[in-house]
Design an enzyme around this catalytic site. Sequence first.
Site, PDB file in Angstrom:
ATOM      1  N   LEU A  27      -8.510 -11.479  -9.039  1.00  0.00           N
ATOM      2  CA  LEU A  27      -9.596 -11.869  -9.944  1.00  0.00           C
ATOM      3  C   LEU A  27      -9.612 -11.018 -11.214  1.00  0.00           C
ATOM      4  O   LEU A  27     -10.531 -11.095 -12.017  1.00  0.00           O
ATOM      5  CB  LEU A  27     -10.953 -11.782  -9.236  1.00  0.00           C
ATOM      6  N   GLY A  28      -8.562 -10.218 -11.406  1.00  0.00           N
ATOM      7  CA  GLY A  28      -8.438  -9.444 -12.639  1.00  0.00           C
ATOM      8  C   GLY A  28      -7.914 -10.326 -13.763  1.00  0.00           C
ATOM      9  O   GLY A  28      -8.059 -11.549 -13.748  1.00  0.00           O
ATOM     10  N   GLN A  29      -7.262  -9.694 -14.728  1.00  0.00           N
ATOM     11  CA  GLN A  29      -6.877 -10.417 -15.943  1.00  0.00           C
ATOM     12  C   GLN A  29      -5.812 -11.484 -15.687  1.00  0.00           C
ATOM     13  O   GLN A  29      -5.808 -12.526 -16.349  1.00  0.00           O
ATOM     14  CB  GLN A  29      -6.362  -9.410 -16.988  1.00  0.00           C
ATOM     15  N   ILE A  70     -11.453  -7.773  -3.881  1.00  0.00           N
ATOM     16  CA  ILE A  70     -12.517  -7.160  -3.068  1.00  0.00           C
ATOM     17  C   ILE A  70     -13.919  -7.566  -3.531  1.00  0.00           C
ATOM     18  O   ILE A  70     -14.895  -6.994  -3.085  1.00  0.00           O
ATOM     19  CB  ILE A  70     -12.413  -5.613  -3.070  1.00  0.00           C
ATOM     20  N   ASP A 127      -8.674  -5.366   1.075  1.00  0.00           N
ATOM     21  CA  ASP A 127      -8.728  -3.998   0.566  1.00  0.00           C
ATOM     22  C   ASP A 127      -7.322  -3.421   0.665  1.00  0.00           C
ATOM     23  O   ASP A 127      -6.836  -3.159   1.772  1.00  0.00           O
ATOM     24  CB  ASP A 127      -9.729  -3.193   1.413  1.00  0.00           C
ATOM     25  N   ILE A 128      -6.692  -3.192  -0.488  1.00  0.00           N
ATOM     26  CA  ILE A 128      -5.285  -2.744  -0.459  1.00  0.00           C
ATOM     27  C   ILE A 128      -5.147  -1.290   0.013  1.00  0.00           C
ATOM     28  O   ILE A 128      -4.040  -0.806   0.227  1.00  0.00           O
ATOM     29  CB  ILE A 128      -4.601  -2.920  -1.843  1.00  0.00           C
ATOM     30  N   TYR A 156      -3.218   6.741 -15.400  1.00  0.00           N
ATOM     31  CA  TYR A 156      -2.654   5.379 -15.291  1.00  0.00           C
ATOM     32  C   TYR A 156      -1.130   5.438 -15.457  1.00  0.00           C
ATOM     33  O   TYR A 156      -0.388   4.908 -14.629  1.00  0.00           O
ATOM     34  CB  TYR A 156      -3.290   4.526 -16.386  1.00  0.00           C
ATOM     35  N   LYS A 184       1.800   4.838 -12.684  1.00  0.00           N
ATOM     36  CA  LYS A 184       2.751   3.736 -12.856  1.00  0.00           C
ATOM     37  C   LYS A 184       4.194   4.253 -12.812  1.00  0.00           C
ATOM     38  O   LYS A 184       5.084   3.557 -12.305  1.00  0.00           O
ATOM     39  CB  LYS A 184       2.478   2.979 -14.155  1.00  0.00           C
ATOM     40  N   ILE A 226      -1.465  -7.423 -22.725  1.00  0.00           N
ATOM     41  CA  ILE A 226      -1.384  -8.873 -22.514  1.00  0.00           C
ATOM     42  C   ILE A 226      -2.627  -9.529 -23.129  1.00  0.00           C
ATOM     43  O   ILE A 226      -3.758  -9.143 -22.825  1.00  0.00           O
ATOM     44  CB  ILE A 226      -1.308  -9.218 -21.002  1.00  0.00           C
TER      45      ILE A 226
HETATM   46  C1  VAH Z   1      -4.074  -0.967 -20.789  1.00  0.00           C
HETATM   47  N1  VAH Z   1      -3.561  -3.277 -20.890  1.00  0.00           N
HETATM   48  O1  VAH Z   1      -4.453  -1.036 -21.962  1.00  0.00           O
HETATM   49  C2  VAH Z   1      -3.208  -2.067 -20.245  1.00  0.00           C
HETATM   50  C3  VAH Z   1      -1.743  -1.939 -20.433  1.00  0.00           C
HETATM   51  C4  VAH Z   1      -0.185  -1.876 -22.269  1.00  0.00           C
HETATM   52  C5  VAH Z   1      -1.261  -1.194 -21.637  1.00  0.00           C
HETATM   53  O2  VAH Z   1      -1.045  -1.595 -19.317  1.00  0.00           O
HETATM   54  O3  VAH Z   1      -4.389  -0.034 -20.078  1.00  0.00           O
END
Ligand code: VAH
Length: 358
Positions: A46-48, A71, A88-89, A177, A181, A207
Amino acid sequence: MKNLRVFGRIHNARRNYSPLPVDPLLRFKTISQTQKAPRVLITGSLGQLGRGLNSVYKYMYGSECVVMSDIVRLPANATDVSDYNYLDILNQGSIEEIVVNKNIDTIVHFSALLSAVGETNVPLALQVNCRGVENILQVAAKHKLKVFIPSTIGAFGPTTPRENTPDLTVQCPTTIYGVSKVYAERLGEYFNHRFGVDFRSMRFPGIISATKPGGGTTDYAIQIFYDALQKGKHTCYLRPDTRLPMMYDTDCMASVIQLLAADSQSLKRRTYNVTGFSFTPEEIADAIRRVMPGFEIDYDICPTRQSIADSWPMSLDDSEARKDWGWNPEYGLDETVQVMFALLRREEDKPTKIVSTA
Ligand code: VAH
């Protein structure tokens, strides 16, 4: 499906000025004609990006191929959702249960905390972005699944070359983040090498979609369209000259589907850069003015998001993805602006007033 119909119509309307192929769905049709339907579990659906991916897969293979999970409860108007389940992951047993019960062969793992919101809650980012990925990869290894986990330009940092950033370069991000990743990329590659998990990943740029994201640094590039329609004006939290790579939603969906459909032998790496086009807030405002001449932009800089953006690439080299599995984005900035306005106007149930940029 509704979205697909709309962009088909818009696409035909702009045929005179756009170099795009006549049929925007061709790349999806071609894959569905040559490959059998997968059974895909989408986490964080349900995210982007999840609902859009569900719609494309349904267009390609009918309603039986996607199981959606998240969730939270479904929003009341969720028409583009099917076979929706609580998952729930952080609970590995629950992932296994859904994989076995629903006979899943592919996981698209979209659950993640994005860059700006990650900085406000590091423990939660570690849980969702690291523990979640560990759980998904362990289930993939046990049940021999194909797995797609998106990475991001956020996996690069201030010491990375910022122009035309290649696949293999310095990766020392300065956000949780980005760090999580890089961990996902490395762990996925390790599970591929050690246990044969068919792990695939791409470093996405921002995106641009009609569905709003939550807590990213590139979110302004979506909010600007909502504000343009509602107020004729946007206040941007990034400096006017902040150049970042971006991509339109449909190209993003195509990249996921194409990479997952690619022959394993053709993949020379498991994580690829992909991109559409790069622009600054000033340049997207100009593109919007080509459609809506009175549009205004001003700036109220958010120091956190600005410093994150300043640590990211301005453009990506995605030549390896083009070479190895045929990546070929179809939407530029002007096409994206046209489609976004048409989709958002339809959402608001207003008549579409597109001014051709021909
Ligand atoms: C963010 N849209 O802004 C994400 C992305 C390119 C960055 O992973 O955190």
